[in-house]
Motif scaffolding. Structure first.
Motif, PDB file in Angstrom:
ATOM      1  N   VAL A 130       0.555  -0.671  -0.044  1.00  0.00           N
ATOM      2  CA  VAL A 130       0.125   0.372  -0.078  1.00  0.00           C
ATOM      3  C   VAL A 130       1.028   1.187   0.084  1.00  0.00           C
ATOM      4  N   ASP A 131       2.201   0.845   0.549  1.00  0.00           N
ATOM      5  CA  ASP A 131       2.727   2.118   0.651  1.00  0.00           C
ATOM      6  C   ASP A 131       3.673   2.605  -0.040  1.00  0.00           C
ATOM      7  N   VAL A 132       4.365   1.344  -1.168  1.00  0.00           N
ATOM      8  CA  VAL A 132       4.238   1.640  -2.513  1.00  0.00           C
ATOM      9  C   VAL A 132       2.973   1.743  -3.365  1.00  0.00           C
ATOM     10  N   ASP A 133       2.349   2.005  -3.588  1.00  0.00           N
ATOM     11  CA  ASP A 133       1.607   2.009  -4.557  1.00  0.00           C
ATOM     12  C   ASP A 133       0.802   3.807  -4.186  1.00  0.00           C
ATOM     13  N   GLN A 134       0.215   3.743  -2.717  1.00  0.00           N
ATOM     14  CA  GLN A 134       0.355   5.359  -2.134  1.00  0.00           C
ATOM     15  C   GLN A 134       2.264   5.917  -3.126  1.00  0.00           C
ATOM     16  N   GLY A 135       2.552   5.739  -3.287  1.00  0.00           N
ATOM     17  CA  GLY A 135       3.884   6.728  -3.159  1.00  0.00           C
ATOM     18  C   GLY A 135       3.871   6.845  -4.743  1.00  0.00           C
ATOM     19  N   THR A 172       0.945   6.788  -6.793  1.00  0.00           N
ATOM     20  CA  THR A 172      -0.004   7.244  -7.093  1.00  0.00           C
ATOM     21  C   THR A 172       0.108   9.558  -6.721  1.00  0.00           C
ATOM     22  N   LEU A 173       0.996   9.066  -5.484  1.00  0.00           N
ATOM     23  CA  LEU A 173       1.567  10.488  -5.436  1.00  0.00           C
ATOM     24  C   LEU A 173       3.181  11.425  -6.207  1.00  0.00           C
ATOM     25  N   ALA A 174       3.402  10.697  -6.754  1.00  0.00           N
ATOM     26  CA  ALA A 174       4.433  10.888  -7.593  1.00  0.00           C
ATOM     27  C   ALA A 174       3.002  10.734  -9.070  1.00  0.00           C
ATOM     28  N   CYS A 175       3.015  11.085  -9.407  1.00  0.00           N
ATOM     29  CA  CYS A 175       2.278  10.921 -10.562  1.00  0.00           C
ATOM     30  C   CYS A 175       1.232  12.118 -10.784  1.00  0.00           C
ATOM     31  N   VAL A 176       0.595  11.920  -9.103  1.00  0.00           N
ATOM     32  CA  VAL A 176      -0.308  13.380  -9.267  1.00  0.00           C
ATOM     33  C   VAL A 176       1.127  14.986  -9.247  1.00  0.00           C
ATOM     34  N   ALA A 177       1.937  14.351  -8.458  1.00  0.00           N
ATOM     35  CA  ALA A 177       2.789  15.483  -8.670  1.00  0.00           C
ATOM     36  C   ALA A 177       3.042  15.357 -10.057  1.00  0.00           C
TER      37      ALA A 177
END
Length: 69
Positions: free
Chosen positions: A21-26, A28-33
């Motif tokens: 989940v932490d890898v997926d969240q990271g 996702t945050l990188a793509c959003v940024a």
């Protein structure tokens, strides 16, 4: 009588799934940024074109053309 406290076997899968989940969240945050940076670049580019539209096109397209009659 079954115990309600989780044993070591039930703790191990949840900790490994939280790592995913932490890898997926990271990711996702990188793509959003990245998308936010792209959006900001497009906003700045469009604002520059709105402020000075004639600098964005070559002068040969808006100069008076001489027609041979």
């Amino acid at each position: 009588v079954p115990s309600s406290t989780p044993g070591p076997a039930s703790v191990t899968p949840s900790s490994s799934s939280s790592a995913f989940v932490d890898v997926d969240q990271g990711l996702t945050l990188a793509c959003v940024a990245f998308l936010c940076l792209l959006l900001m670049a497009m906003i700045i580019r469009c604002a520059k074109v709105i402020m000075d539209p004639y600098s964005a096109i070559p002068t040969s397209t808006w100069e008076e053309q001489h027609l041979d009659d």
